[in-house]
Structure formats: C-alpha cells, structure tokens
Enzyme design. Structure first.
Site, PDB file in Angstrom:
ATOM      1  N   GLU A   1     -50.786 -41.185  15.958  1.00 43.25           N
ATOM      2  CA  GLU A   1     -50.476 -41.149  17.377  1.00 43.25           C
ATOM      3  C   GLU A   1     -49.028 -41.561  17.568  1.00 43.25           C
ATOM      4  OE1 GLU A   1     -53.406 -43.951  18.640  1.00 43.25           O
ATOM      5  OE2 GLU A   1     -52.013 -45.639  18.598  1.00 43.25           O
TER       6      GLU A   1
ATOM      7  N   PHE B   1     -62.738 -65.135  14.866  1.00 40.27           N
ATOM      8  CA  PHE B   1     -61.529 -64.764  15.620  1.00 40.27           C
ATOM      9  C   PHE B   1     -61.818 -64.509  17.101  1.00 40.27           C
ATOM     10  CE2 PHE B   1     -60.837 -63.467  11.225  1.00 40.27           C
ATOM     11  CZ  PHE B   1     -59.639 -64.094  10.943  1.00 40.27           C
TER      12      PHE B   1
ATOM     13  N   GLU C   1     -62.507 -39.747  16.360  1.00 42.75           N
ATOM     14  CA  GLU C   1     -61.941 -39.162  15.158  1.00 42.75           C
ATOM     15  C   GLU C   1     -62.578 -39.799  13.930  1.00 42.75           C
ATOM     16  OE1 GLU C   1     -57.805 -39.986  15.483  1.00 42.75           O
ATOM     17  OE2 GLU C   1     -57.995 -42.066  14.841  1.00 42.75           O
TER      18      GLU C   1
END
Length: 657
Positions: A288, A348, A200
């Site tokens: 969603e 991270f 998307e």
C-alpha cells in the site's frame, strides 16, 4: 513561505511540527479537544483553538471545525500530521476550495494511492506485483466469509482508510472472520470515519519494508531509502530501523526505483511512503501507499539529515526539492522504539492513567551515538482512553547497526515512567536478543520469540551480580543514615531465589562487592534514598537500574530483567527461610477486565451456561476493540458491568458459580 500554519492534529506529531515551524520562523496554531486542553502541544503553539469533545469523530475528524479554526486565526496552510484527516482527499479539496494550502499531496494522488482498495487497483494496472486478495469493498460478514474461503486462510481483514495498525485483523478460520469483520468495521468507523473493508491473503513470516518518497509540484520525485518495520504486535509497529538489514544494494535500488515510478505515475507532490511485504529471499510485493508523513520518519531523518516536515512545508509553498537522488546518501544506522502506554505483561493491552513520573533520557550525543526523543507529553499528563497509546518515540543513531542498538539499549535504561504500564522492559528485551542483533526479522517476531506472552527475562549472571551490588550499595546508604551502629562489611544477598554471602569494601572511589570467585566494582554512583533510578558504572561500564523499596529489600529492574533483592545479616537470612510463602488470591471463577476501558457489550447473562472460549464481553480502549473470552466452563453467577460503563484493570466483569 507561510507566516502561520494550523496543525490539525495532537500529541507528539503536533509538537514535532511545531519544532520545525519554530526553526523556520513560522507561527503555529493547534486545535484541541477537551481531553487535550492542557497538552504540551497547546502550551507550545502560538495559538490554540478548542474544537470539541474527546472522541475524534466529534473533534479532530470534523472538517468544518478545522476550517473555522483556520479562518479564526488567519492561518494560510494546514499540516494534518498523521492519522485523522491526513489521508482524506475530500478534506484536501475542501481546503483548496477555501483557498487554504494543504501541506500534503494533491487530492488526486490521495485518492489514487491513499485508499487501500483503489491503490491496489492502480498498482495492478501499473504492473506492480501485489499481494493476492479481493480488490473491492466487502458488503457484510457473509460476503467476507465467502471471499476469505475463496482466497484461502489465513487472510487479513483491513480497513480501506486504515493506518497505524488500527482496523486490521488476521483471520485463520471462519470463526475469526465472523468475529473480526464487525470489529474491524467498528474500529475503522471510529478511527477514520470510513468503514469500508477489504480482504487479502496473509503472507506468513514476511518482512515489512517501506520506501520513503518525497516529491514536489514540479515533477521531481526522490526516495530517501528504506525503513524496516517488521517488529509488530497487533499489526502495529513497535521497533523500526533504517536502513533494512535485509536489503542489498541491488534490491534497495529496485525497490526505490519502483516506489519513485509509482509516485511519479500519480503526480505525487509531498512526503509519502510506499510499503512492501518482503520475503527472506528479498522478493517483494507492493502492499500500500501511505499518502502522509509516517510515524517512524525520525529514523529516515537520522540517516539522511533531511527534515521531512520542513520539506513538506517547502513543497506545499511551491518550492523545488533542493536535492536530486544522487545527492542523497545513507549515513550510519538508526533505530526507533515506540514507547507505548500498555502492559506487556498482560498481552500488551492498553494502560490508561497519569504519568506520575516521566523522565526520558537526555537527547543529543551519547557515547558513539545520538539519542532523539519525539514526545507530546510531560510529567503529570494523562494518557487518555480516546486516542492511541503512544507516549513517545525514542530514536538512536550510530555509525553501525550494532552501535545504534547499543545506544538504544542504554537510552531505554535511562527512560523512567511511573503511573501506568509501559513497554520499556519489552523493548529492552528485543534489543538484547541475539536474533534481533542478527537482523533475522519477520512480522512474526514477537509471536515467535514470546509465544506465551512477555513475562520479562531471567537475569543473566552479570545482571544478578549487578542487582546484588546495587542493593548492597543502597542498603549501606540507608543503614549509615538510619542506624549507623548496625553497619557491617559482611552480608547475605538474596537475588530472587539465589542466596550468596558477600563482603563489601571501599577502594579509592569505588565500592567493591566480593563474592566467591568474582568481584563487582561500582563507581560513579548516583543515587540517594527516594530516587527511582540508580546510575553508575559497573566494572567501568555505565548502567542505569530502576529501583524501588519493597516490604523487604528492593525490587530492581535492569533492562528486561527484574528481581526482588534482599540484603540480610546471616542470622536474618536463616530466619527468612522459615517464613511461609504468600498465597495468591483465587480469581479462577472470575472474568476480570484486563485493562481500563469502555464496556462495548456484555454477551452473557446471569444463569447462562458458558463454555471455554465463548465471548463474554467486548471492551474498547485506545480506539481498539478487545474481545474477552471465558477461560473455563461455568454458569454465570453475577455480571458486574453493563454496556457504556468505564471499568478499571482487574475489575470483575463476570463471576461464575
């Protein structure tokens, strides 16, 4: 009501469910893999059933083993938690066929909304505004490239069965799709047992706002307001809060009404979350629906007083919701910080290891707020490479957003972890930032605020004074114990590169550190040699600093700022300036593993010419695949690992001539 429930999950969510079941008088069973044999959940549950090796695909994702565990223990229902089988319609149907209650939505609702591809089709038919994209499965990398170029970059490649930030990549170019599509598919298969992918349009500078819904089996559906989850990295949420600082009452009602209408349209009958991508102008689009309990549900519980796990259990048992929409109100503000086993100073990346020390803040009332810590670990437990890197979820509540942030800042100060990397300093930095306090958030927040990565924050003037005073207090204690004849009142404190003369005096129950122009007053000091935390009050305000001895002096961290602090005599300070600086080891010709993990592939060979940016290896840890690239041109002199090897952080993968 059920007398025994099996929890088909692990870690903190298993512990969370056990706590509610205990309060309700319901016995619990947990299943566990080899990696979780000594876990807190296994210790707390009334019964535990072993189900296989550490990889989820060989244990927690095997329906046969879960059903057999139910039969073996006589449990009447299964709570799937989040992840694993929580959004698997075939699992819900399997349980129903076995006359076992699934504590979650009905299979039809899971299929309609839990699948990312099907949910978008359903939402489009229902007239819900959705993000532009390709609603359908992607066959292969070539197909993914064609679709991406039709939509226009940037695009988001997402696993249909994804969740928790796994199985997601943002692609800004054709090369990103070529590399990202196979990685997302592999992650999706490993994490969810489903490798379907969709693509998307990626909306730049959006905000992530979601609505918590709750329905029963009698047609009643309510929403419990919104959460904002815009502070993310690698598409995984890091800080969540409720309510959202973006929404006004009109937008809140519109978003809530749309979420409830969508849930009613699919006959939703449990806790679930409708997620939206929102613009800074409060426009929003359906993203969603997660047909399960969300990781960040504690913030909703803190502002509504509703135990979502309890309501899921009661709904599954056939009870009617005990409240209507008008009965629900927002009370105060709540923050959640996800404490991850990762190294924020290394981008991270996951950090695997043992919790040599694990000392969370005390739960309950603190100042004008409340502290809650949802965890599934104890001191001495190991964070495994096989599952996600979450250690705990630290939540705070306050009457206002500022009060909740202040409570979180103090709670993070009091959270002490040793043995592996963790993101507490980064979370503290976010809490102290003016932009975060202003509520001007977006999913680009971390990239915007830390474009070159996180390297800690420079101490403020107040923090330098605090660190210096703490070092002086510790130094005085050590001198009094080890060499009282050397005790004195005048010292030179060196905080980082700043050198200042100080004079120390005792005043009533306070220790006062005098500097030119200002004094620092320490009271209620709680520290003794060997302790890693120094607690006290500075000028009347409580604080906690993390302290450890260095070769000289101390390393002191307060929130996101850290400094090497020395306390010297004037003569020692003169001599110290003459010491030559230490030189760092030259690793420019080596590609080092940035984290502990499993080698998926080595993409170069001895003698091969490599250009900057080329892929040299792929590592997997915490169910995420990480692509390692060359940072310089060169010819490969040696390869230090092979596919299937377990490597430690800083282990040499490739060496250049």
């Amino acid at each position: 009501m059920f007398s025994k429930i099996l929890i088909a999950n692990r870690g903190e969510i298993a512990v969370r469910i056990i706590k509610t079941c205990r309060r309700m008088g319901i016995a619990t069973v947990v299943v566990y893999s080899e990696a979780d044999a000594d876990s807190m959940a296994v210790e707390m549950a009334d019964e535990a059933v072993f189900i296989g090796p550490p990889p989820a695909a060989q244990s927690y994702l095997l329906q046969d083993k879960i059903v057999e565990a139910v039969r073996q223990t006589g449990a009447e229902a299964v709570h799937p938690g989040f992840g694993f089988l929580s959004e698997n319609a075939s699992f819900a149907r399997r349980l129903a066929a076995e006359n076992i209650v699934f504590i979650g939505p009905n299979p039809q609702a899971i299929e309609a909304m839990g699948d990312k591809i099907e949910s978008k089709k359903f939402a489009a038919k229902a007239g819900v505004s959705t993000v532009p994209g390709h609603v359908g499965e992607i066959d292969d990398t070539g197909h993914a490239i064609r679709i991406s170029e039709e939509i226009g970059y940037p695009v988001m490649i997402k696993a249909s069965a994804g969740g928790g930030g796994k199985g997601i990549r943002v692609a800004w170019s054709r090369q990103d799709v070529e590399e990202g599509f196979p990685a997302v598919r592999a992650e999706a298969k490993a994490s969810f047992g489903d490798d379907r992918i969709f693509i998307e349009k990626f909306i730049e500078s959006p905000r992530h706002v979601e609505i918590q819904v709750l329905g029963d089996k009698h047609g009643n559906v309510v929403h419990l307001f919104e959460r904002e989850c815009s502070i993310q990295r690698r598409n995984q949420k890091v800080v969540e809060e409720a309510p959202s600082p973006l929404l006004d009452e009109k937008t809140r009602k519109a978003m809530g009404d749309q979420a409830v209408a969508l849930a009613k349209a699919v006959g939703y009958d449990s806790a679930g979350t409708v997620e939206f991508v929102a613009g800074q102008d409060r426009s929003f689009f359906f993203l969603e629906m997660n047909t399960r309990l969300q990781v960040e549900h504690p913030v909703t519980e803190l502002i509504t007083g509703v135990d979502l796990v309890e309501q899921m259990i009661r709904v599954a048992a056939g009870e009617t919701l005990p409240f209507a929409q008008d009965d629900l109100k927002i009370d105060g503000w709540a923050m959640e910080s996800r404490i991850y086993a990762e190294d924020p100073y290394r981008g991270f990346l996951p950090s695997i290891g043992r919790l040599v020390r694990y000392d969370p803040p005390t739960e309950g009332p603190v100042k004008e707020g409340i502290v809650r810590n949802d965890a599934g670990v104890r001191e001495g437990d190991e964070i495994s490479m096989f599952y996600d890197p979450m250690i705990s979820k630290l939540s705070t509540w306050g009457k206002t957003r500022d009060a909740a942030i202040d409570a979180m800042g103090r709670a993070l100060e009091d959270f002490h972890i040793e043995g592996l990397g963790h993101n507490i300093p980064f979370l503290a930095a976010v809490m102290d930032q003016d932009r975060f306090r202003s509520g001007k958030l977006s999913t680009n927040y971390i990239k915007d605020e830390f474009p070159d990565g996180f390297h800690g924050l420079e101490p403020t003037e107040a923090q330098r004074d605090l660190m210096g005073a703490v070092a002086v207090a510790m130094h005085r204690t050590l001198v009094a114990r080890q060499a009282p004849a050397l005790a004195r009142d005048e010292w030179i404190e060196v905080v980082g590169h700043e050198k200042r003369p100080v004079r120390v005096r005792s005043e009533s129950e306070a220790l006062v550190v005098e500097r030119p122009g200002r004094d620092t007053r320490l009271t209620d000091i709680d520290w003794r040699p060997g302790r890693p935390l120094f607690r006290g009050k500075v000028d009347g305000e409580p604080f906690t600093a993390t302290v450890k001895p260095a070769a000289e002096g101390f390393v002191i961290r307060h929130r996101a700022a850290q400094a090497h602090v020395l306390v010297l005599t004037p003569r020692s300070a003169e001599l110290h300036e003459k010491l030559p600086p230490k030189k760092a080891a030259d690793t420019s010709k080596m590609v080092l593993s940035p984290m502990p993990g499993l080698v998926v592939s080595i993409d170069v060979a001895t003698g091969q010419e490599v250009k900057t940016g080329e892929v040299v290896a792929v590592l997997e840890a915490m169910k995420m695949q990480n692509i390692i690239r060359a940072e310089r041109d060169g010819v490969v002199k040696a390869v230090g690992a092979k596919p299937g090897d377990s490597v430690a952080a800083d282990e040499v993968l490739v060496e250049f001539a």
